[in-house]
Each structure stands twice: as C-alpha cells, then as structure tokens.
Design an enzyme around this catalytic site. Sequence first.
Site, PDB file in Angstrom:
ATOM      1  CE  LYS A 290       0.455  68.439  22.629  1.00 59.05           C
ATOM      2  NZ  LYS A 290      -0.123  68.076  21.308  1.00 59.05           N
TER       3      LYS A 290
ATOM      4  CG  ASN B 288      -3.628  68.643  20.225  1.00 56.72           C
ATOM      5  OD1 ASN B 288      -2.618  69.006  20.825  1.00 56.72           O
ATOM      6  ND2 ASN B 288      -3.685  67.515  19.547  1.00 56.72           N
TER       7      ASN B 288
ATOM      8  CE1 TYR C 218       4.038  64.835  20.108  1.00 58.29           C
ATOM      9  CE2 TYR C 218       5.498  66.703  20.464  1.00 58.29           C
ATOM     10  CZ  TYR C 218       4.305  66.047  20.711  1.00 58.29           C
ATOM     11  OH  TYR C 218       3.367  66.601  21.561  1.00 58.29           O
TER      12      TYR C 218
ATOM     13  CG  HIS D 228       1.742  64.154  24.962  1.00 54.99           C
ATOM     14  ND1 HIS D 228       1.801  63.440  23.787  1.00 54.99           N
ATOM     15  CD2 HIS D 228       2.304  63.357  25.913  1.00 54.99           C
ATOM     16  CE1 HIS D 228       2.380  62.267  24.018  1.00 54.99           C
ATOM     17  NE2 HIS D 228       2.692  62.195  25.305  1.00 54.99           N
TER      18      HIS D 228
ATOM     19  CD  GLU E 162       4.925  59.598  25.770  1.00 57.54           C
ATOM     20  OE1 GLU E 162       4.865  59.679  24.540  1.00 57.54           O
ATOM     21  OE2 GLU E 162       3.948  59.854  26.513  1.00 57.54           O
TER      22      GLU E 162
END
Length: 155
Positions: free
Chosen positions: A12, A115, A52, A118, A129
């Site tokens: 990320k 965080n 998402y 992913h 994905e």
Amino acid sequence: MPMRERTLLLIKPDALQRGLVGEILARFEKKGFKIVGLKMLKMDKALAKEHYAHLVSKPFYPDLEKFVTEHPLVAAVVEGKEAVEVVRLIVGPTNASRAPAGTIRGDFSNSTSRNVIHASDSKETAAKEIHRFFKPHELFDYSVNVESYLYASDE
Ligand code: UDP
Ligand code: MG
C-alpha cells in the site's frame, strides 16, 4: 500434494512512502514464494470501489479510498504452496496494532487503516483480484535449474 496457488498482494501507499517495498517483498521470497507478477500503479476511484466493494458503506470508506488512490502502490502476484492462506498468515491481522510480532503488519505498522499491505482472503477472491490487477501476459511462468547459472560460460 499441497496446492500450488497464486495470490494478490498490494503493497500500500504508506509502505511505498516509508521505503518498505524491498523488505516486504523479501519476506515472501525468503519464505519460498515466487514473484510471478509485479507492477507499480495508481488506483482510481472506480478501481478502489470495486476492490473494496465489501467496505463501501462503512464510515471509514472515504478515508480508505483517499488513502489508496492518492499515491501509487505496488501490486504483486506470488505463487507457492497454499499461497492464499500462508500469505495471509505472513501478513497478519487487519488491526496491525494487535498483529503479532513477526508478521508484516505486526512489525511495520501500528494502525488498522495504514497497515502497509493487502493480501487476498480466499482462493475465490485471489482469482478475482489477480484478474483485476494483471492481464494474463503480465504473469510469468518461469523456472530454471540454478546450476545453469553456476556453470554458465563466462567467455
Ligand atoms: N480498514 C480501515 N478501517 C477499518 C477496517 C479496515 O481503514 O476499521 C481498511 C484497512 O486498510 C484494511 C482494508 O480496509 O486493510 C480492508 O479491510 P479488510 O476488512 O478487508 O481487511 P484486510 O483483508 O486488509 O485484512
Ligand atoms: Mg480484505
């Protein structure tokens, strides 16, 4: 025979900004996973909403969308034994503040929203994905006997 699987990683924007890309990818390589796809990209809002979709109605969604679309991220597909489940274990739980030391989130983040990484959460999600972020020709099936490097001609 344990299954050879592929799963999607997104390193990320917070991890890119903090210079953690190499360290994060190294953890998967050292564990025995093979990088079969790798790119840098910027998500647009439509892609964020698709990726998402399960979170669009949550109060934190606007912040999440801004976070993942504002700066580039690194997408990777890794392959290996039971990759979907094992990669999630290496990544650690969503709330990085409570993620065990030794997991990527436990070691590099203290936040639920920022965080650092992913990873797909099931085989079905992984297939969707991977397709979402990579075209078939951007994924590579490669392997070589390492002895061919050890005995390569240096002439
Ligand atoms: N997220 C957040 N606040 C929350 C829950 C999730 O900002 O309370 C963000 C966080 O970046 C998380 C992502 O939304 O990684 C996707 O959430 P999910 O529940 O799918 O967790 P993950 O699969 O990433 O562990
Ligand atoms: Mg998830």
